[in-house]
Enzyme design. Structure first.
Site, PDB file in Angstrom:
ATOM      1  N   ASP A  27       0.945  -1.188  -0.203  1.00  0.00           N
ATOM      2  CA  ASP A  27      -0.009  -0.022   0.001  1.00  0.00           C
ATOM      3  C   ASP A  27       0.790   1.243   0.079  1.00  0.00           C
ATOM      4  O   ASP A  27       1.997   1.031   0.162  1.00  0.00           O
ATOM      5  CB  ASP A  27      -0.921  -0.113   1.334  1.00  0.00           C
ATOM      6  CG  ASP A  27      -1.478   1.020   1.454  1.00  0.00           C
ATOM      7  OD1 ASP A  27      -2.301   1.693   0.837  1.00  0.00           O
ATOM      8  OD2 ASP A  27      -1.286   1.906   2.648  1.00  0.00           O
ATOM      9  N   ASP A  29      -0.122   5.177   0.896  1.00  0.00           N
ATOM     10  CA  ASP A  29      -0.195   6.154   2.013  1.00  0.00           C
ATOM     11  C   ASP A  29      -0.219   5.487   3.444  1.00  0.00           C
ATOM     12  O   ASP A  29      -1.033   4.711   3.690  1.00  0.00           O
ATOM     13  CB  ASP A  29      -1.775   6.905   1.712  1.00  0.00           C
ATOM     14  CG  ASP A  29      -1.842   7.712   0.782  1.00  0.00           C
ATOM     15  OD1 ASP A  29      -0.863   8.534   0.307  1.00  0.00           O
ATOM     16  OD2 ASP A  29      -2.778   7.351  -0.133  1.00  0.00           O
TER      17      ASP A  29
END
Ligand code: C5P
Ligand code: MG
Length: 287
Positions: A27, A29
């Site tokens: 991922d 953020d």
């Protein structure tokens, strides 16, 4: 010590099949980036974007203030939360188009944004590149912003990195006209797990545009190291026929409420902006 379940991890590493051909799915953020940057809350790719209209920036901030507490709430059932997230993403993408965003806004926003990579990222990127391990960045944020952050903050390009995220479409003058494909939000990453991205840079180092089928990129890579800060990130590997998966969960806030759940869901839990060292160590073990 801020990463847990070390023993379980080491047991998995003893399985010699793990030593074959890993791939990393991460991922973006608050996983590759930091939750706190120089004493301020780090901004997501959405949050750092100024679209050149204070009115529209305010409208998107108002949406954030409403929906973000829902995103991190442990008390909203997943079906209900999924609908709320769809609404949030739909509205904020709509505001970006309606409010008029252009490519120059993206460049300037990244320059000014409060965004920093998690400690250990340079070592991680170097070792992955050196070992020829593919890194798929899989984000519910904005692909164009992620690629601009990589361009501005790294001192070199990495041919082993692909980005799968919400990708913008621009007209010939650089104005946003819409988004390509189905929206990716924090809870539907599993539905997009088969999408792989085109290379971030072509052979001459030029940035290349859109998502595409890059399944050859990860072909035969049967061992997945998955990195995420959200339970929905666990779905990122759903489309991969892996033999082994080691998941690392980055728990940045609401730690007391979420810790038990994260410990059950992820193999390793890193708390409060801990470093990426455990991932680097894993790769070192696997080579
Ligand atoms: O890269 P990642 O998948 O984590 O990106 C999604 C993040 O973007 C979410 O955690 C969410 O809080 C944030 N977001 C935002 N503003 C929006 C939509 C998502 O800050 N309009
Ligand atoms: Mg995240």
């Amino acid at each position: 010590m801020n990463w847990l379940r070390r023993r379980q991890l080491l047991e998995q590493l003893e399985c010699h099949r793990c030593r074959l051909l890993p791939q990393v799915i991460a991922d973006f953020d608050m996983t590759l980036t930091k939750y706190m940057v120089e004493g301020r809350r780090g901004q997501s790719t959405h949050a750092l974007l100024s679209q050149g209209s204070t009115d529209y920036d305010r409208k998107r901030q108002e949406l954030f203030d409403i929906y973000y507490p829902m995103e991190i709430s442990p008390n909203i059932p997943v079906e209900e939360k999924t609908k709320l997230m769809e609404t949030w993403w739909g509205k904020s993408h709509g505001l970006l188009v309606e409010g008029g965003l252009n490519i120059e806004n993206i460049r300037q926003s990244v320059e000014k944004g409060t965004v920093g990579f998690r400690e250990g990222i340079a070592d991680l990127f170097e070792i992955l590149d050196g070992e020829g391990v593919p890194l798929l960045i899989f984000s519910a944020g904005l692909a164009d912003i992620i690629e601009e952050i990589l361009r501005q903050k790294l001192h070199r390009t990495f041919p082993n990195i692909r980005v799968v995220s919400n990708r913008m479409n621009f007209d010939k003058d650089g104005n946003l006209t819409g988004f390509i494909g189905k929206t990716i939000h924090v809870l539907n990453k599993n539905e997009h797990a088969l999408e792989m991205a085109a290379p971030l840079h072509d052979e001459e180092g030029h940035s290349v545009g859109s998502n595409g089928n890059g399944s050859s990129f990860i072909k035969g890579r049967k061992n997945v190291i998955l990195l995420g800060d959200h339970l929905g990130d666990l779905g990122m590997s759903d489309g991969v026929a892996y033999d082994n998966r080691i998941s690392v969960g980055f728990l940045n806030e609401n730690v007391e409420n979420w810790l038990d759940t994260y410990r059950r869901a992820f193999d390793i839990v890193v708390l409060n902006d801990g470093t990426l060292d455990c991932v680097v160590e894993l790769i070192q073990e696997l080579r």
